[in-house]
Design an enzyme around this catalytic site. Structure first.
Site, PDB file in Angstrom:
ATOM      1  N   ASP A 189      -3.568   6.947   1.954  1.00 15.44           N
ATOM      2  CA  ASP A 189      -4.384   5.938   1.620  1.00 15.44           C
ATOM      3  C   ASP A 189      -4.525   5.368   3.054  1.00 15.44           C
ATOM      4  O   ASP A 189      -3.979   5.396   3.860  1.00 15.44           O
ATOM      5  CB  ASP A 189      -3.450   5.006   1.034  1.00 15.44           C
ATOM      6  CG  ASP A 189      -2.997   5.528  -0.333  1.00 15.44           C
ATOM      7  OD1 ASP A 189      -4.006   6.298  -1.119  1.00 15.44           O
ATOM      8  OD2 ASP A 189      -1.921   5.241  -0.819  1.00 15.44           O
ATOM      9  N   VAL A 190      -6.038   5.025   3.211  1.00 14.32           N
ATOM     10  CA  VAL A 190      -6.408   4.512   4.428  1.00 14.32           C
ATOM     11  C   VAL A 190      -6.915   3.143   4.268  1.00 14.32           C
ATOM     12  O   VAL A 190      -7.749   3.162   3.444  1.00 14.32           O
ATOM     13  CB  VAL A 190      -7.581   5.439   4.903  1.00 14.32           C
ATOM     14  CG1 VAL A 190      -8.179   5.052   6.243  1.00 14.32           C
ATOM     15  CG2 VAL A 190      -7.024   6.758   5.260  1.00 14.32           C
TER      16      VAL A 190
END
Length: 248
Positions: free
Chosen positions: A129-130
């Protein structure tokens, strides 16, 4: 030529399937059984279910996973709360085809190798997840921003034996404004394993843009439940643009 996959990616919370906006503001999609039947009827290529309750509590909802798998007639990936090889074994025994690991991979990269050696890389999906911070892309884990390069982390996962990467833009997740193309550009032509992009898909043209930047598969939730588009609509547009897809 490998066919481009269209993959609904939804969350499991309190025994219900939900979608979110930036991993919050949850909205119920529907009951497990009825939603699975809709996906089956629409001939989606694969399905990703992420158990967000398990991600927080560490208690995997095996009962719901079993119910999902019984009704799911497409390749199924399950993630959330996986901590041991025994967890993976049980999920696969219940009928899943792949598992997705996120926090555990961050904590112990050797776990990826152990899982790949035991079950095969083809069923190990590593998830990153960014989230943006000050113009930079950071890895986001359980509410915290980590000083890690998403690309460098993905390359490490690949070396450890991950079979696929699920890349989610938290900022774009649930916004239905298209994928984060700037994030995709960082990954363009960098990985040997398939890249599944997630977060923001709103129409078939968004998918075309992502594939042109190197994505191998398209994941989404909002588009398939709260817009006029179906997986078939997306596939037909991709086919018109010259991408190989599975059309029935």
């Amino acid at each position: 030529m490998l066919k481009t996959r269209i993959i609904p990616c939804v969350l499991l919370k309190n025994g219900q399937l939900v979608k979110s906006i930036e991993f919050k503001d949850f909205r119920t999609i529907g009951h497990l059984t009825s939603t699975m039947r809709i996906y089956n009827a629409r001939n989606v290529d694969e399905l990703i279910i992420l158990d967000i309750d398990a991600s927080k509590s560490g208690e995997i909802d095996f009962e719901s996973i079993e119910d999902l798998a019984k009704e799911c007639f497409m390749p199924l990936t399950i993630g959330g709360g996986i901590k041991t090889l025994e967890d993976i074994q049980k999920i696969l025994n219940l009928g899943a085809d792949k598992i997705s690991i996120n926090s555990k991979a961050l904590e112990d990269m050797d776990f990826i190798s152990k899982a790949a050696n035991r079950f095969g890389s083809q069923c190990i999906v590593c998830s990153i997840d960014v989230k943006r911070k000050g113009g930079q892309f950071c890895v986001y884990d359980r509410g915290n921003l980590l000083e890690k390069s998403p690309l460098e982390l993905a390359l490490e996962y690949e070396k450890k034996g991950a079979g696929e990467l699920l890349l989610t833009s938290v900022d774009f997740e649930g916004r239905a404004k298209g994928y984060d193309l700037e994030l995709l550009k960082i990954f363009q032509n960098k990985l040997k394993i398939p890249l599944i992009i997630n977060g923001g898909l709103s129409n078939p043209s968004d998918g075309v843009e992502a594939l042109n930047l190197g994505a191998d598969a398209l994941a989404g939730a909002y588009i398939f439940h709260f817009s006029k588009y179906t997986p078939k609509d997306v596939k037909e547009e991709l086919a018109r643009q010259g991408f190989a897809v599975r059309l029935l």
